[in-house]
Design a protein around this motif. Structure first.
Motif, PDB file in Angstrom:
ATOM      1  N   VAL A   1      16.112  42.968 -43.624  1.00 27.67           N
ATOM      2  CA  VAL A   1      16.750  43.081 -42.322  1.00 27.67           C
ATOM      3  C   VAL A   1      15.739  43.739 -41.392  1.00 27.67           C
ATOM      4  CG1 VAL A   1      18.671  44.087 -41.043  1.00 27.67           C
ATOM      5  CG2 VAL A   1      19.016  43.314 -43.387  1.00 27.67           C
ATOM      6  N   PRO A   2      15.238  43.003 -40.381  1.00 27.51           N
ATOM      7  CA  PRO A   2      14.226  43.612 -39.518  1.00 27.51           C
ATOM      8  C   PRO A   2      14.802  44.779 -38.728  1.00 27.51           C
ATOM      9  CG  PRO A   2      14.853  41.434 -38.687  1.00 27.51           C
ATOM     10  CD  PRO A   2      15.563  41.636 -39.984  1.00 27.51           C
ATOM     11  N   ALA A   3      13.994  45.837 -38.611  1.00 26.97           N
ATOM     12  CA  ALA A   3      14.402  47.022 -37.860  1.00 26.97           C
ATOM     13  C   ALA A   3      14.432  46.722 -36.370  1.00 26.97           C
ATOM     14  CB  ALA A   3      13.446  48.173 -38.149  1.00 26.97           C
ATOM     15  N   ALA A   4      13.555  45.835 -35.928  1.00 28.70           N
ATOM     16  CA  ALA A   4      13.490  45.466 -34.516  1.00 28.70           C
ATOM     17  C   ALA A   4      13.025  44.017 -34.430  1.00 28.70           C
ATOM     18  CB  ALA A   4      12.518  46.377 -33.774  1.00 28.70           C
ATOM     19  N   VAL A   5      13.373  43.380 -33.333  1.00 26.70           N
ATOM     20  CA  VAL A   5      12.989  41.988 -33.091  1.00 26.70           C
ATOM     21  C   VAL A   5      12.356  41.901 -31.722  1.00 26.70           C
ATOM     22  CG1 VAL A   5      13.872  39.632 -32.805  1.00 26.70           C
ATOM     23  CG2 VAL A   5      14.864  41.114 -34.527  1.00 26.70           C
ATOM     24  N   ARG A   6      11.332  41.069 -31.607  1.00 24.11           N
ATOM     25  CA  ARG A   6      10.738  40.821 -30.289  1.00 24.11           C
ATOM     26  C   ARG A   6      10.368  39.354 -30.198  1.00 24.11           C
ATOM     27  NH1 ARG A   6       4.868  43.804 -30.868  1.00 24.11           N
ATOM     28  NH2 ARG A   6       3.849  42.107 -31.961  1.00 24.11           N
ATOM     29  N   TYR A   7      10.272  38.894 -28.964  1.00 17.73           N
ATOM     30  CA  TYR A   7       9.950  37.500 -28.678  1.00 17.73           C
ATOM     31  C   TYR A   7       8.686  37.456 -27.840  1.00 17.73           C
ATOM     32  CZ  TYR A   7      14.630  36.799 -30.388  1.00 17.73           C
ATOM     33  OH  TYR A   7      15.740  36.792 -31.193  1.00 17.73           O
ATOM     34  N   GLN A   8       7.817  36.505 -28.152  1.00 16.89           N
ATOM     35  CA  GLN A   8       6.598  36.336 -27.364  1.00 16.89           C
ATOM     36  C   GLN A   8       6.299  34.850 -27.213  1.00 16.89           C
ATOM     37  OE1 GLN A   8       3.744  38.610 -29.628  1.00 16.89           O
ATOM     38  NE2 GLN A   8       3.057  36.823 -30.770  1.00 16.89           N
ATOM     39  N   THR A   9       5.557  34.534 -26.172  1.00 20.12           N
ATOM     40  CA  THR A   9       5.225  33.136 -25.906  1.00 20.12           C
ATOM     41  C   THR A   9       4.060  32.681 -26.774  1.00 20.12           C
ATOM     42  OG1 THR A   9       3.758  33.760 -24.097  1.00 20.12           O
ATOM     43  CG2 THR A   9       6.023  33.214 -23.509  1.00 20.12           C
ATOM     44  N   VAL A  10       4.050  31.387 -27.057  1.00 15.33           N
ATOM     45  CA  VAL A  10       2.944  30.748 -27.758  1.00 15.33           C
ATOM     46  C   VAL A  10       2.533  29.529 -26.940  1.00 15.33           C
ATOM     47  CG1 VAL A  10       3.539  31.543 -30.070  1.00 15.33           C
ATOM     48  CG2 VAL A  10       4.512  29.422 -29.238  1.00 15.33           C
ATOM     49  N   CYS A  11       1.272  29.204 -27.006  1.00 12.61           N
ATOM     50  CA  CYS A  11       0.727  28.095 -26.227  1.00 12.61           C
ATOM     51  C   CYS A  11       0.143  27.069 -27.188  1.00 12.61           C
ATOM     52  CB  CYS A  11      -0.346  28.636 -25.283  1.00 12.61           C
ATOM     53  SG  CYS A  11      -1.101  27.366 -24.266  1.00 12.61           S
ATOM     54  N   SER A  12       0.391  25.794 -26.933  1.00  9.94           N
ATOM     55  CA  SER A  12      -0.133  24.722 -27.771  1.00  9.94           C
ATOM     56  C   SER A  12      -0.773  23.657 -26.891  1.00  9.94           C
ATOM     57  CB  SER A  12       0.988  24.060 -28.574  1.00  9.94           C
ATOM     58  OG  SER A  12       1.662  24.986 -29.375  1.00  9.94           O
TER      59      SER A  12
ATOM     60  N   LEU B   1       7.924  32.513 -20.308  1.00 17.17           N
ATOM     61  CA  LEU B   1       7.762  33.967 -20.194  1.00 17.17           C
ATOM     62  C   LEU B   1       9.074  34.627 -19.776  1.00 17.17           C
ATOM     63  CD1 LEU B   1       4.257  34.332 -18.514  1.00 17.17           C
ATOM     64  CD2 LEU B   1       4.942  35.226 -20.750  1.00 17.17           C
ATOM     65  N   HIS B   2       9.775  33.999 -18.848  1.00 14.52           N
ATOM     66  CA  HIS B   2      11.072  34.517 -18.403  1.00 14.52           C
ATOM     67  C   HIS B   2      12.067  34.542 -19.569  1.00 14.52           C
ATOM     68  CE1 HIS B   2      14.474  35.398 -15.849  1.00 14.52           C
ATOM     69  NE2 HIS B   2      15.100  34.353 -16.357  1.00 14.52           N
ATOM     70  N   LEU B   3      12.076  33.485 -20.384  1.00 12.05           N
ATOM     71  CA  LEU B   3      12.949  33.457 -21.560  1.00 12.05           C
ATOM     72  C   LEU B   3      12.627  34.596 -22.513  1.00 12.05           C
ATOM     73  CD1 LEU B   3      13.422  29.800 -22.901  1.00 12.05           C
ATOM     74  CD2 LEU B   3      15.152  31.370 -22.044  1.00 12.05           C
ATOM     75  N   ALA B   4      11.345  34.794 -22.800  1.00 10.10           N
ATOM     76  CA  ALA B   4      10.926  35.869 -23.705  1.00 10.10           C
ATOM     77  C   ALA B   4      11.369  37.230 -23.167  1.00 10.10           C
ATOM     78  CB  ALA B   4       9.411  35.837 -23.907  1.00 10.10           C
ATOM     79  N   GLU B   5      11.177  37.448 -21.876  1.00  8.66           N
ATOM     80  CA  GLU B   5      11.591  38.713 -21.265  1.00  8.66           C
ATOM     81  C   GLU B   5      13.100  38.906 -21.379  1.00  8.66           C
ATOM     82  OE1 GLU B   5      10.154  38.526 -17.260  1.00  8.66           O
ATOM     83  OE2 GLU B   5       8.064  38.789 -17.871  1.00  8.66           O
ATOM     84  N   ARG B   6      13.854  37.846 -21.129  1.00 10.60           N
ATOM     85  CA  ARG B   6      15.315  37.927 -21.191  1.00 10.60           C
ATOM     86  C   ARG B   6      15.785  38.194 -22.623  1.00 10.60           C
ATOM     87  NH1 ARG B   6      17.918  32.855 -19.116  1.00 10.60           N
ATOM     88  NH2 ARG B   6      18.902  32.501 -21.104  1.00 10.60           N
ATOM     89  N   PHE B   7      15.217  37.491 -23.591  1.00  9.29           N
ATOM     90  CA  PHE B   7      15.604  37.694 -24.989  1.00  9.29           C
ATOM     91  C   PHE B   7      15.255  39.105 -25.455  1.00  9.29           C
ATOM     92  CE2 PHE B   7      15.265  32.909 -26.276  1.00  9.29           C
ATOM     93  CZ  PHE B   7      16.305  32.610 -25.412  1.00  9.29           C
ATOM     94  N   ASN B   8      14.095  39.607 -25.042  1.00  8.19           N
ATOM     95  CA  ASN B   8      13.704  40.972 -25.409  1.00  8.19           C
ATOM     96  C   ASN B   8      14.630  41.997 -24.771  1.00  8.19           C
ATOM     97  OD1 ASN B   8      11.527  40.442 -27.162  1.00  8.19           O
ATOM     98  ND2 ASN B   8      10.181  40.085 -25.424  1.00  8.19           N
ATOM     99  N   HIS B   9      14.946  41.799 -23.498  1.00 11.29           N
ATOM    100  CA  HIS B   9      15.835  42.726 -22.781  1.00 11.29           C
ATOM    101  C   HIS B   9      17.219  42.766 -23.433  1.00 11.29           C
ATOM    102  CE1 HIS B   9      17.668  44.943 -19.508  1.00 11.29           C
ATOM    103  NE2 HIS B   9      18.613  44.011 -19.467  1.00 11.29           N
ATOM    104  N   LEU B  10      17.726  41.594 -23.809  1.00 18.12           N
ATOM    105  CA  LEU B  10      19.055  41.500 -24.417  1.00 18.12           C
ATOM    106  C   LEU B  10      19.048  41.837 -25.906  1.00 18.12           C
ATOM    107  CD1 LEU B  10      20.235  38.171 -22.757  1.00 18.12           C
ATOM    108  CD2 LEU B  10      20.985  40.487 -22.183  1.00 18.12           C
ATOM    109  N   GLN B  11      17.866  42.014 -26.482  1.00 17.93           N
ATOM    110  CA  GLN B  11      17.709  42.242 -27.918  1.00 17.93           C
ATOM    111  C   GLN B  11      18.444  41.150 -28.707  1.00 17.93           C
ATOM    112  OE1 GLN B  11      19.059  46.284 -28.490  1.00 17.93           O
ATOM    113  NE2 GLN B  11      17.135  47.107 -27.709  1.00 17.93           N
TER     114      GLN B  11
END
Length: 101
Positions: free
Chosen positions: A23-34, A75-85
């Protein structure tokens, strides 16, 4: 003791035995580029990576590539997901909902 529940030092429930899952103690989201190589034209596309903190090491839980050609949108999605945990359980549905909105 297969399938018995225990609690770690943070109070998170975890399964013991063959059903063990970290069970992860914390979760974060980041962008990836392809780089997408198309016959007509090569282009960059952006996606999201879901990372979980597992005993001090960030591990990849899930990744969705090619969400959008717009870096700002992802980037906006990543920020929103991180903010909302956002829980990793809802990651794929949340991305799908955002793309279809």
């Amino acid at each position: 003791m297969r399938g018995m529940e225990r609690h770690d030092e943070r109070g998170n429930a975890a399964m013991m035995g063959n059903l063990a899952m970290a069970v992860p103690a914390a979760v974060r989201y980041q962008t990836v580029c392809s780089l997408i190589k198309d016959k007509a034209q090569d282009y960059m596309t952006y996606g999201l990576q879901c990372l979980g903190d597992c005993m001090g090491t960030w591990i990849q839980i899930d990744m969705i590539e090619d969400i959008s050609p717009s870096c700002d949108n992802v980037l906006h999605l990543a920020e929103r997901f991180n903010h909302l945990q956002l829980s990793p359980l809802h990651f794929r549905d949340a991305v799908l909902d955002s793309v279809n909105a």
